[in-house]
Scaffold this active site. Structure first.
Site, PDB file in Angstrom:
ATOM      1  N   ASP A  14      -3.884  -0.109   9.655  1.00 28.06           N
ATOM      2  CA  ASP A  14      -5.295   0.519  10.165  1.00 28.06           C
ATOM      3  C   ASP A  14      -6.323   0.098   9.238  1.00 28.06           C
ATOM      4  O   ASP A  14      -6.193  -0.333   8.571  1.00 28.06           O
ATOM      5  CB  ASP A  14      -4.714   2.155  10.011  1.00 28.06           C
ATOM      6  CG  ASP A  14      -4.189   1.959   8.577  1.00 28.06           C
ATOM      7  OD1 ASP A  14      -3.871   3.317   8.136  1.00 28.06           O
ATOM      8  OD2 ASP A  14      -5.249   1.593   7.650  1.00 28.06           O
ATOM      9  N   ASP A  22      -7.712   2.034   7.415  1.00 31.33           N
ATOM     10  CA  ASP A  22      -7.882   1.990   5.471  1.00 31.33           C
ATOM     11  C   ASP A  22      -7.286   0.798   4.562  1.00 31.33           C
ATOM     12  O   ASP A  22      -7.397   0.551   4.223  1.00 31.33           O
ATOM     13  CB  ASP A  22      -6.561   2.907   5.428  1.00 31.33           C
ATOM     14  CG  ASP A  22      -7.509   3.583   4.791  1.00 31.33           C
ATOM     15  OD1 ASP A  22      -7.089   5.527   4.101  1.00 31.33           O
ATOM     16  OD2 ASP A  22      -8.724   3.990   4.855  1.00 31.33           O
ATOM     17  N   ASP A  45      -0.545  -0.875   5.535  1.00 30.55           N
ATOM     18  CA  ASP A  45      -0.852  -0.111   6.682  1.00 30.55           C
ATOM     19  C   ASP A  45      -1.254  -0.710   8.044  1.00 30.55           C
ATOM     20  O   ASP A  45      -2.626  -1.661   7.808  1.00 30.55           O
ATOM     21  CB  ASP A  45      -1.002   0.913   6.914  1.00 30.55           C
ATOM     22  CG  ASP A  45      -0.098   1.994   6.162  1.00 30.55           C
ATOM     23  OD1 ASP A  45      -0.687   3.507   5.608  1.00 30.55           O
ATOM     24  OD2 ASP A  45       0.768   1.431   6.372  1.00 30.55           O
ATOM     25  N   GLU A  59       1.055  -1.042  -0.257  1.00 31.63           N
ATOM     26  CA  GLU A  59      -0.288   0.092   0.175  1.00 31.63           C
ATOM     27  C   GLU A  59       1.138   2.013   0.362  1.00 31.63           C
ATOM     28  O   GLU A  59       1.998   1.775   0.718  1.00 31.63           O
ATOM     29  CB  GLU A  59      -0.932   0.376   0.574  1.00 31.63           C
ATOM     30  CG  GLU A  59      -1.809   1.138   1.843  1.00 31.63           C
ATOM     31  CD  GLU A  59      -2.258   1.449   3.065  1.00 31.63           C
ATOM     32  OE1 GLU A  59      -1.751   0.396   3.417  1.00 31.63           O
ATOM     33  OE2 GLU A  59      -3.212   1.894   3.391  1.00 31.63           O
TER      34      GLU A  59
END
Ligand code: 28F
Length: 656
Positions: free
Chosen positions: A507, A509, A505, A432
């Site tokens: 998180d 997202d 990541d 990403e």
């Protein structure tokens, strides 16, 4: 002398014909009943039953009883007029002897009645007699009971004789299949039952019963609206779009009876019969019906303004989805024609335009009278046409895609390939963001690790048509990097990588990108998931530096951090929480997340539930809440220890 001589020769000539005829059947039974296996064995039953059905078609019989006797012989009884018992003029024999022991004894009702040509050549019951070791007939007629008996392949054992009086009429035949002809003489209740049910469905009002004396099983069939019942059977539990449509008519002595209906289903099921015999290979009656249907539907669609002049006409393949129909025609003996050897395909040319004419006339009327249902049929046909078009385009797009991928590297997007050629050892990292992509590129082991950085959000394959999906650059790059095609054309062994590792990541997202990639792989490269080729990289959450020391180490979960703190209550430590991959330099990323010797990978083994379509729709549908709890419940992430390789990374490569 001459006189006697003459008499003798005509009699012997005649008897030679009889013997020769039945002898021919015993020599080549397959010529007359198709085979002498269990199918041919049951043909014997159909021949005899069809004689009773003919009597019903002529309007003189409304009940047929079939019995499987204990000795595995068959008895068929009808309440028709009973075979005539007078002398047969040409042969001087009794009519029953002629009917049951001479081949091709002409149409039972001469040329003008309806005769089922049950057997392969419609030779009727004399074939059964020839292939039976015992064949007994009882005739109720003119107030008397008459019997005639044959044996050992059709030889007359007992001539026709009166045995008593009766007030009923009808014909009874009992036959024992000859074990010298049939290896297996065991009759099947279900086979006979299914065929009798079909006959009852085709002949409304006719009562047909079957009794199995071996098991005392019994079944009765009688349908007031046989064809409508038949349609209901064919419909099964598919929801109906229209109620059954009944079309009837007669022209040139050809009786046409059609019942059709549309269901929500997608398959087509059209059954054709000629004189009660199934025409499994179709024929002129089916062609005529279809032509009539297409004509009527197009006329209606045009009149309704749904189809403009410039629009392509609806064709029979648009109108076949969800169509169930039974087309049964009754054709006089003199007109009946078949195509090819078997009776599977009707050839009578008159039946084509008669069925077309009757279908379109009656259907035009029905469509006017049932406009709402008629519009539903047209909509369904238009939908079917569009779906077929879409499917064709999708298949074409996938084929183009696979070929394109093989040709130019442009389609590979930002891929940094591995140097090694060992497809199973090579790993593809889907990373990403460009910055993490950069670190991954310099941190990786270039011998077997490839990097494909993904910029923004991956498109949601669950809600996107394949054509649009293929326009997406990221998706394109993924497809062409893996190089194993897509969808039905996907070939696992063509994959360029043994592992596809999603590195995002830690998180929401990142999690969303992971599920979008999962969706794509599940939809279009399911074999990668099923063969557990998909992994999720686990970057550390924390970097821990004890106060005053140069050393530091990593922790991966909140749990690990709390365990550490509890275990070292007095130690002063500096905690850095990683928010994204970009916060690690190439070396840290390598050490913590990419080095097979030290990394932690999650092997995505999605449990079976996810592999079921609708569950997946939940996962990828719009209801975020539903999706979240669904992921928790169903997507089991199993932590895979980094067991794959011991990697003696050389530093040079590391910062490459
Ligand atoms: C269990 C098997 O075979 N039933 C039959 C009839 C009735 C007539 C018939 C049969 C030859 C050329 C006429 C009676 N009365 N069940 C059966 N039922 N055959 S076979 O006639 C055969 C003759 O034309 C019958 C008046 N016409 C016909």
């Amino acid at each position: 002398m001459a006189e006697i001589k003459k008499k003798k020769s005509s009699y012997s000539e005649d008897s030679i014909q009889v013997l020769e005829g039945l002898e021919a059947v015993r020599k080549r039974p397959g010529m007359y009943i198709g085979s002498t296996d269990v199918r041919g064995l049951h043909h014997l039953v159909w021949e005899i039953v069809d004689n009773s059905i003919d009597e019903s078609l002529a309007g003189f019989c409304d009940e047929i009883k079939v019995t499987i006797e204990k000795n595995n012989s068959i008895t068929v009884e009808d309440n028709g007029r009973g075979v005539p018992t007078g002398l047969h003029k040409e042969t001087g024999k009794s009519t029953p002897e002629v009917i049951f022991s001479i081949l091709h004894a002409g149409g039972k009702f001469g040329g003008d009645g309806y005769k089922t040509s049950g057997g392969l050549h419609g030779v009727g019951s004399s074939v059964v007699n020839a292939l039976s070791s015992q064949f007994d007939v009882k005739i109720y007629r003119d107030g008397a009971i008459h019997t005639i008996k044959f044996g050992n392949g059709g030889k007359l054992i007992q001539n026709l004789k009166k045995e008593g009086t009766t007030s009923k009429t009808g014909t009874v035949v009992n036959f024992v299949p000859d074990k010298k002809i049939f290896s297996d003489t065991k009759f099947s209740f279900s086979t006979i039952s299914e065929r009798l049910k079909e006959s009852a469905l085709l002949n409304s009002g006719l009562k047909i019963s079957l009794t199995d004396k071996r098991t005392n099983k019994q079944v009765d069939y009688q349908f007031e609206n046989g064809l409508i019942e038949f349609i209901k059977e064919l419909k099964g539990d598919d929801k109906e779009v229209t109620a059954p449509i009944v079309i009837k008519g007669t022209e040139q002595e050809i009786d046409v009876e059609i019942v059709l209906a549309y269901t929500e289903g997608y398959s087509e099921n059209i059954l054709g019969f000629a004189n009660n015999v199934k025409t499994s290979d179709g024929g002129t009656h089916i062609t005529g019906f279809k032509t009539g249907l297409v004509k009527s539907m197009n006329d209606f669609a045009k009149k309704e303004g749904i189809l403009k002049e410039k629009d392509k006409r609806l064709d029979s393949s648009d109108l076949k989805e969800g169509l169930i129909a039974i087309i049964t025609v009754k054709i006089p003996e003199k007109l009946i024609q078949y195509e090819g050897q078997t009776k599977g395909k009707l050839g009578t040319s008159e039946a084509r335009y008669i069925c077309e004419k009757i279908t379109s006339e009656k259907l035009d009327f029905w469509l006017q009278e049932n406009r709402p249902s008629a519009l539903k049929i047209v909509d369904k046909a238009l939908l079917a046409r569009r779906a077929k078009e879409e499917a064709r385009k999708a298949r074409q797009a996938i084929r183009d895609q696979k070929n394109k991928g093989k040709t130019n590297s442009r389609m590979l997007g930002k891929l940094t390939p591995a140097q090694g050629k060992d497809k199973l050892k090579n790993e593809l990292f889907l990373v990403e963001g460009d910055s993490a992509g950069g670190s991954a590129k310099s941190g990786r082991d270039r011998r077997f690790q490839a990097i494909l950085p993904l910029r923004g959000k991956v498109i949601n394959a669950e809600k996107t048509k394949i054509q649009d999906l293929l326009k997406n650059e990221e998706i394109n790059a993924i497809i062409n990097s893996i190089g194993a095609g897509l969808g039905l054309e996907f070939e696992l062994e063509d994959s360029n990588y043994g592992k596809i590792i999603l590195m995002t990541d830690a998180d929401t997202d990142g999690a969303h990108i992971q599920t979008l990639l999962l969706t794509f792989f599940y939809r279009y490269m399911k074999d990668l998931i099923i063969n557990k080729r998909i992994y999720i990289a686990l970057p550390p959450l924390f970097k821990i530096t004890p106060q005053g020391s140069k050393e530091f180490f990593y922790l991966w979960t909140e749990q690990e951090l709390s365990d550490y703190v509890r275990a070292n209550p007095n130690k002063k430590i500096e905690i850095q929480r990683y928010k994204g991959l970009g916060e690690m330099n190439a070396n840290q990323l390598w050490e913590t997340t990419m080095d097979p010797a030290t990394r932690k990978l999650i092997q995505v083994s999605i449990n079976d539930a996810l592999l079921s379509e609708n569950a997946f729709r939940t996962l990828m549908g719009d209801k975020a809440e539903k999706r979240k709890e669904w992921i928790e419940e169903n997507v089991k992430f199993t932590l895979e220890d980094s067991i794959d390789f011991v990697n003696e990374k050389s530093s040079g490569d590391q910062n490459g």
